[in-house]
Enzyme design. Structure first.
Site, PDB file in Angstrom:
ATOM      1  N   TYR A  35       0.856  -1.205   0.000  1.00 36.96           N
ATOM      2  CA  TYR A  35       0.000   0.000   0.000  1.00 36.96           C
ATOM      3  C   TYR A  35       0.883   1.243   0.000  1.00 36.96           C
ATOM      4  O   TYR A  35       0.676   2.186  -0.753  1.00 36.96           O
ATOM      5  CB  TYR A  35      -0.910  -0.031   1.240  1.00 36.96           C
ATOM      6  CG  TYR A  35      -1.932   1.087   1.293  1.00 36.96           C
ATOM      7  CD1 TYR A  35      -3.109   1.006   0.559  1.00 36.96           C
ATOM      8  CD2 TYR A  35      -1.713   2.230   2.061  1.00 36.96           C
ATOM      9  CE1 TYR A  35      -4.048   2.028   0.596  1.00 36.96           C
ATOM     10  CE2 TYR A  35      -2.635   3.260   2.101  1.00 36.96           C
ATOM     11  CZ  TYR A  35      -3.799   3.147   1.374  1.00 36.96           C
ATOM     12  OH  TYR A  35      -4.729   4.173   1.408  1.00 36.96           O
ATOM     13  N   LYS A  54       1.258   4.081  -2.857  1.00 37.85           N
ATOM     14  CA  LYS A  54       0.884   5.486  -2.600  1.00 37.85           C
ATOM     15  C   LYS A  54       2.103   6.416  -2.743  1.00 37.85           C
ATOM     16  O   LYS A  54       1.948   7.558  -3.149  1.00 37.85           O
ATOM     17  CB  LYS A  54       0.250   5.626  -1.211  1.00 37.85           C
ATOM     18  CG  LYS A  54      -1.120   4.935  -1.089  1.00 37.85           C
ATOM     19  CD  LYS A  54      -2.181   5.554  -1.992  1.00 37.85           C
ATOM     20  CE  LYS A  54      -3.559   4.958  -1.782  1.00 37.85           C
ATOM     21  NZ  LYS A  54      -4.570   5.462  -2.713  1.00 37.85           N
TER      22      LYS A  54
HETATM   23  N1  LIG Z   1     -10.019   5.886   4.431  1.00 34.73           N
HETATM   24  C1  LIG Z   1      -8.746   6.129   4.658  1.00 34.73           C
HETATM   25  O1  LIG Z   1      -8.282   6.100   5.784  1.00 34.73           O
HETATM   26  C2  LIG Z   1      -7.854   6.507   3.512  1.00 34.73           C
HETATM   27  C3  LIG Z   1      -6.690   7.225   3.825  1.00 34.73           C
HETATM   28  C4  LIG Z   1      -5.850   7.592   2.795  1.00 34.73           C
HETATM   29  C5  LIG Z   1      -6.169   7.292   1.491  1.00 34.73           C
HETATM   30  N2  LIG Z   1      -7.315   6.597   1.212  1.00 34.73           N
HETATM   31  C6  LIG Z   1      -7.569   6.312  -0.201  1.00 34.73           C
HETATM   32  O2  LIG Z   1      -8.801   6.858  -0.591  1.00 34.73           O
HETATM   33  C7  LIG Z   1      -9.358   6.113  -1.665  1.00 34.73           C
HETATM   34  C8  LIG Z   1     -10.798   5.775  -1.341  1.00 34.73           C
HETATM   35  O3  LIG Z   1     -10.806   4.933  -0.208  1.00 34.73           O
HETATM   36  P1  LIG Z   1     -12.005   4.879   0.830  1.00 34.73           P
HETATM   37  O4  LIG Z   1     -11.431   5.173   2.142  1.00 34.73           O
HETATM   38  O5  LIG Z   1     -13.136   5.676   0.352  1.00 34.73           O
HETATM   39  O6  LIG Z   1     -12.296   3.305   0.801  1.00 34.73           O
HETATM   40  P2  LIG Z   1     -13.595   2.462   0.430  1.00 34.73           P
HETATM   41  O7  LIG Z   1     -13.223   1.033   0.642  1.00 34.73           O
HETATM   42  O8  LIG Z   1     -14.782   2.979   1.152  1.00 34.73           O
HETATM   43  O9  LIG Z   1     -13.789   2.768  -1.124  1.00 34.73           O
HETATM   44  C9  LIG Z   1     -12.955   2.213  -2.102  1.00 34.73           C
HETATM   45  C10 LIG Z   1     -13.799   1.918  -3.331  1.00 34.73           C
HETATM   46  O10 LIG Z   1     -12.923   1.371  -4.337  1.00 34.73           O
HETATM   47  C11 LIG Z   1     -13.628   0.303  -4.966  1.00 34.73           C
HETATM   48  N3  LIG Z   1     -12.694  -0.645  -5.579  1.00 34.73           N
HETATM   49  C12 LIG Z   1     -11.860  -1.520  -4.972  1.00 34.73           C
HETATM   50  N4  LIG Z   1     -11.216  -2.254  -5.902  1.00 34.73           N
HETATM   51  C13 LIG Z   1     -11.628  -1.819  -7.116  1.00 34.73           C
HETATM   52  C14 LIG Z   1     -11.330  -2.175  -8.449  1.00 34.73           C
HETATM   53  N5  LIG Z   1     -10.475  -3.168  -8.732  1.00 34.73           N
HETATM   54  N6  LIG Z   1     -11.950  -1.507  -9.454  1.00 34.73           N
HETATM   55  C15 LIG Z   1     -12.845  -0.515  -9.191  1.00 34.73           C
HETATM   56  N7  LIG Z   1     -13.186  -0.151  -7.943  1.00 34.73           N
HETATM   57  C16 LIG Z   1     -12.586  -0.790  -6.913  1.00 34.73           C
HETATM   58  C17 LIG Z   1     -14.410  -0.336  -3.840  1.00 34.73           C
HETATM   59  O11 LIG Z   1     -15.473  -1.168  -4.327  1.00 34.73           O
HETATM   60  C18 LIG Z   1     -14.899   0.877  -3.081  1.00 34.73           C
HETATM   61  O12 LIG Z   1     -16.129   1.345  -3.584  1.00 34.73           O
HETATM   62  C19 LIG Z   1      -8.436   4.908  -1.844  1.00 34.73           C
HETATM   63  O13 LIG Z   1      -7.534   5.162  -2.898  1.00 34.73           O
HETATM   64  C20 LIG Z   1      -7.699   4.834  -0.523  1.00 34.73           C
HETATM   65  O14 LIG Z   1      -6.448   4.215  -0.645  1.00 34.73           O
HETATM   66  C21 LIG Z   1      -8.164   6.211   2.192  1.00 34.73           C
END
Ligand SMILES: NC(=O)c1ccc[n+]([C@@H]2O[C@H](COP(=O)([O-])OP(=O)(O)OC[C@H]3O[C@@H](n4cnc5c(N)ncnc54)[C@H](O)[C@@H]3O)[C@@H](O)[C@H]2O)c1
Length: 364
Positions: free
Chosen positions: A206, A210
């Site tokens: 991860y 990133k």
């Molecule tokens: N929540 C956190 O703490 C956090 C922190 C930093 C960065 N992020 C980043 O933010 C972004 C969104 O994450 P989130 O927190 O909303 O998580 P989440 O799990 O709620 O949403 C992620 C979405 O991506 C979709 N997904 C997963 N694999 C996929 C694929 N192969 N093709 C298409 N869609 C796919 C999932 O179905 C889901 O709807 C991600 O890139 C994550 O790495 C999240």
């Protein structure tokens, strides 16, 4: 010796974002926005907010049930529109189809903004020693890299193809006028993380993915003038969405998790304001803070004077690097180009002769 003075005129990035300055979310109205992973978490928050402000949002996700239900719900109440298209970001053809569908669904025949948001975390076997007694380990599962990096690179490649074709759009500019109609926008918003900025223990894939997204952002923003695409980056801290597993919630217990609404706010500022070019915002928990003279932020403790303090969840992690790092790079490249120019045709011919000799084994 003269001190090195940066030349802001040569810079394609806009100045650091004033996080206290208001922006108008209504500027997203009329835009056509393609988002991957928009069925859940931040994605779903973005889709709701942008459709509410009159945008057409095309959601590509593997979660058909959640994505479809979200779009139906939004379309009952919003001035804008949300469309769900099945898309697996790790599958090139699936993303090609998503972009084509978005153009077909676009009321003006183009895409104004692409958000590379889909991501996964979870158990990462890269460091696991469970097979130490085997002769060799089985091949590792690179799903986290495939979704968080290969998927983002596919999205970026397609964005670089479709955004410049957006009818009525022009080259991005710090002097542009944020607008819901024309000129149309060309914007790529990448989802990094605090894992882009530092290590996250037990999540090597991860973190590697990133970090790579950060490198992608920094590289694209240097040449954003070529295709006129502005590129920005969000780096959230741990935020309360389904990506944060139960196990991680135990580890984070007592910590300060951030809120989806603050990520949505920071992302909406980027999408709405076409004058923001090549900037990053880190988003964490909402805090009352004050900036010290040296630029560092300090927490304002309850009971202490709140003079000069603000309430904030978003901060620029790279507020100054465009005047330092990227300018130094440009300066260094300029020096190298000058050395090359000084060597001229003679230098080129000498190198060609050397290369020919080398290729036949002389001078190795
Ligand atoms: N929540 C956190 O703490 C956090 C922190 C930093 C960065 N992020 C980043 O933010 C972004 C969104 O994450 P989130 O927190 O909303 O998580 P989440 O799990 O709620 O949403 C992620 C979405 O991506 C979709 N997904 C997963 N694999 C996929 C694929 N192969 N093709 C298409 N869609 C796919 C999932 O179905 C889901 O709807 C991600 O890139 C994550 O790495 C999240």
């Amino acid at each position: 010796m003269d001190t090195y003075t940066p030349k802001p005129a040569a810079i394609l990035q806009s100045p650091p974002i004033d996080i206290t300055a208001p922006y108008d979310a209504a500027w997203v109205g009329g835009k056509v926005i393609l988002i991957t992973g928009g069925a859940s978490g931040f994605g779903a928050g973005f889709v709701q907010n942008w459709a509410q402000h009159g945008a057409t949002v095309i959601v590509g996700d593997i979660n058909v049930q959640k994505g479809d239900a979200l779009c139906r719900e939004i379309n009952k109440q919003s001035t804008g529109k949300a469309h769900f298209v099945y898309c697996d970001v790790t599958d090139w053809q699936s993303q090609v189809n998503l972009f084509k569908q978005a153009v077909k669904l676009s009321p003006h025949g183009g895409i104004d903004c692409v958000v590379a948001n889909a991501g996964i975390a979870g158990r990462d076997i890269l460091q696991e020693g469970a097979h130490l007694d085997a002769a060799e380990p089985p091949p590792p599962d690179f799903k986290i890299i495939n979704v968080n990096l290969t998927g983002v690179l596919y999205t970026t490649h397609l964005a670089c193809f479709w955004l410049p074709k957006n009818p009525g759009s022009s080259i991005c500019s710090i002097d542009s006028k944020p607008s819901t109609t024309s000129p149309r926008d060309r914007h790529l918003l990448l989802l990094g993380s605090v894992a882009s900025l530092g290590p996250i223990a037990i999540q090597p894939q991860y973190c590697a993915a990133k970090h790579a997204v950060l490198g992608l952002f920094r590289t694209l923003r240097v040449t954003s003038g070529l295709q006129g695409i502005r590129v920005n980056l969000l780096c959230p801290y741990f935020i309360d969405t389904p990506i944060v597993t139960a196990g991680v919630r135990f580890i984070l217990a007592g910590g300060a998790m951030g809120k989806v609404e603050d990520v949505v706010d920071a992302g909406t500022r980027f999408v709405a304001d076409s004058r923001i070019l090549g900037r990053a915002l880190a988003v964490g928990p909402r805090m009352r803070v004050r900036q010290k003279e040296n630029g560092e932020w300090e927490l304002v403790m309850p009971g202490s004077t709140t003079e000069g303090s603000i309430e904030a969840a978003a901060f620029e992690p790279y507020a100054d690097d465009w005047t330092d790092q990227d300018l130094w790079n440009r300066n260094f490249v300029q020096l190298i180009n000058m050395v090359q120019a000084g060597r001229g045709w003679i230098g080129w011919a000498q190198d060609i002769v050397k290369a020919i000799l080398y290729s036949v084994g002389i001078g190795r």
